[in-house]
Design a protein around this motif. Structure first.
Motif, PDB file in Angstrom:
ATOM      1  N   ILE A 178    -107.121  25.541  47.230  1.00 22.10           N
ATOM      2  CA  ILE A 178    -107.729  26.448  46.161  1.00 22.10           C
ATOM      3  C   ILE A 178    -109.118  26.848  46.670  1.00 22.10           C
ATOM      4  O   ILE A 178    -109.916  26.037  46.985  1.00 22.10           O
ATOM      5  CB  ILE A 178    -107.999  25.811  44.689  1.00 22.10           C
ATOM      6  N   ASP A 179    -109.362  28.124  46.896  1.00 25.24           N
ATOM      7  CA  ASP A 179    -110.830  28.576  47.282  1.00 25.24           C
ATOM      8  C   ASP A 179    -111.206  29.650  46.159  1.00 25.24           C
ATOM      9  O   ASP A 179    -110.617  30.908  45.994  1.00 25.24           O
ATOM     10  CB  ASP A 179    -110.517  29.398  48.646  1.00 25.24           C
TER      11      ASP A 179
ATOM     12  N   GLY B 233    -112.455  20.100  42.507  1.00 25.47           N
ATOM     13  CA  GLY B 233    -112.287  18.399  42.521  1.00 25.47           C
ATOM     14  C   GLY B 233    -112.062  17.818  41.272  1.00 25.47           C
ATOM     15  O   GLY B 233    -111.080  16.973  40.856  1.00 25.47           O
ATOM     16  N   GLN B 234    -112.967  18.123  40.338  1.00 28.36           N
ATOM     17  CA  GLN B 234    -113.182  17.589  39.038  1.00 28.36           C
ATOM     18  C   GLN B 234    -111.928  18.048  38.103  1.00 28.36           C
ATOM     19  O   GLN B 234    -111.371  17.412  37.314  1.00 28.36           O
ATOM     20  CB  GLN B 234    -114.553  18.057  38.612  1.00 28.36           C
ATOM     21  N   PHE B 235    -111.632  19.137  38.745  1.00 30.39           N
ATOM     22  CA  PHE B 235    -110.510  20.117  37.756  1.00 30.39           C
ATOM     23  C   PHE B 235    -109.342  19.176  37.781  1.00 30.39           C
ATOM     24  O   PHE B 235    -108.411  18.693  36.945  1.00 30.39           O
ATOM     25  CB  PHE B 235    -110.230  21.487  38.148  1.00 30.39           C
ATOM     26  N   PHE B 236    -108.854  19.000  39.270  1.00 30.95           N
ATOM     27  CA  PHE B 236    -107.609  17.885  39.304  1.00 30.95           C
ATOM     28  C   PHE B 236    -107.537  16.683  39.102  1.00 30.95           C
ATOM     29  O   PHE B 236    -106.857  16.115  38.654  1.00 30.95           O
ATOM     30  CB  PHE B 236    -107.273  18.136  40.931  1.00 30.95           C
ATOM     31  N   LEU B 237    -109.038  15.980  39.191  1.00 30.78           N
ATOM     32  CA  LEU B 237    -109.194  14.551  38.636  1.00 30.78           C
ATOM     33  C   LEU B 237    -108.963  14.612  37.232  1.00 30.78           C
ATOM     34  O   LEU B 237    -108.354  13.569  36.521  1.00 30.78           O
ATOM     35  CB  LEU B 237    -110.691  14.056  38.805  1.00 30.78           C
ATOM     36  N   ALA B 238    -109.327  15.604  36.454  1.00 34.46           N
ATOM     37  CA  ALA B 238    -108.934  15.629  34.833  1.00 34.46           C
ATOM     38  C   ALA B 238    -107.337  15.554  34.790  1.00 34.46           C
ATOM     39  O   ALA B 238    -106.990  14.963  33.975  1.00 34.46           O
ATOM     40  CB  ALA B 238    -109.484  16.650  34.180  1.00 34.46           C
ATOM     41  N   LEU B 239    -106.892  16.472  35.487  1.00 31.00           N
ATOM     42  CA  LEU B 239    -105.545  16.558  35.292  1.00 31.00           C
ATOM     43  C   LEU B 239    -104.674  15.354  36.003  1.00 31.00           C
ATOM     44  O   LEU B 239    -103.424  15.187  35.496  1.00 31.00           O
ATOM     45  CB  LEU B 239    -104.998  17.756  36.098  1.00 31.00           C
TER      46      LEU B 239
END
Length: 148
Positions: free
Chosen positions: A93-94, A118-124
């Motif tokens: 994702i860019d 990265g934080q977006f995916f860590l939350a998921l």
């Protein structure tokens, strides 16, 4: 470069992938068809065929061909991690196209946006498919996804 444009959105492919696994999780008692899933969501069966093929290749679902065939989850919903699923379907994702920007090698925004993704995916990563279903209204979800 437009930093504050439309909100971040998942691709249609990811949207459909999540819809497929949600449908299969709410109908775990039987094999389902691509046709019925497309009908339940009112979306293109051709698009779903590509998504299902990808999910089967990545071993999120099992696909059984032939008479009496269909699709089902390859493992229990509690073992399907939403962050991993979306990493698979989204790829790299860019957010704002930093990769093609002449400022990227010297701009701090590139690091900040990479960290945000990265934080977006860590939350998921904290959620399984079962968690997502449980956070909603499972009985209502199943009722909505029952093809008439």
């Amino acid at each position: 470069m437009h930093l504050y444009g439309p909100t971040m959105r998942l691709t249609q492919f990811s949207d459909y992938a999540v819809r497929v696994v949600l449908y299969l999780a709410t109908h775990a008692d039987r094999l389902c068809s691509i046709h019925e899933i497309a009908q339940a969501y009112g979306i293109s069966q051709n698009h779903l065929m590509k998504v299902v093929s990808d999910l089967a290749g990545a071993e999120y679902i099992h696909s059984l061909r032939g008479r009496g065939g269909g699709i089902r989850l390859a493992r229990p919903a509690a073992e399907i991690n939403i962050g991993q699923l979306l990493r698979h379907t989204e790829g790299q994702i860019d957010l704002v196209g930093c990769g093609s920007c002449i400022l990227a090698p010297a701009c701090g925004m590139t690091c900040a946006l990479r960290e945000a993704v990265g934080q977006f995916f860590l939350a998921l990563d904290r959620y399984s498919l079962a968690d997502i279903i449980a956070k909603g209204r499972p009985a209502q979800l199943r009722q909505i996804l029952t093809v008439q």
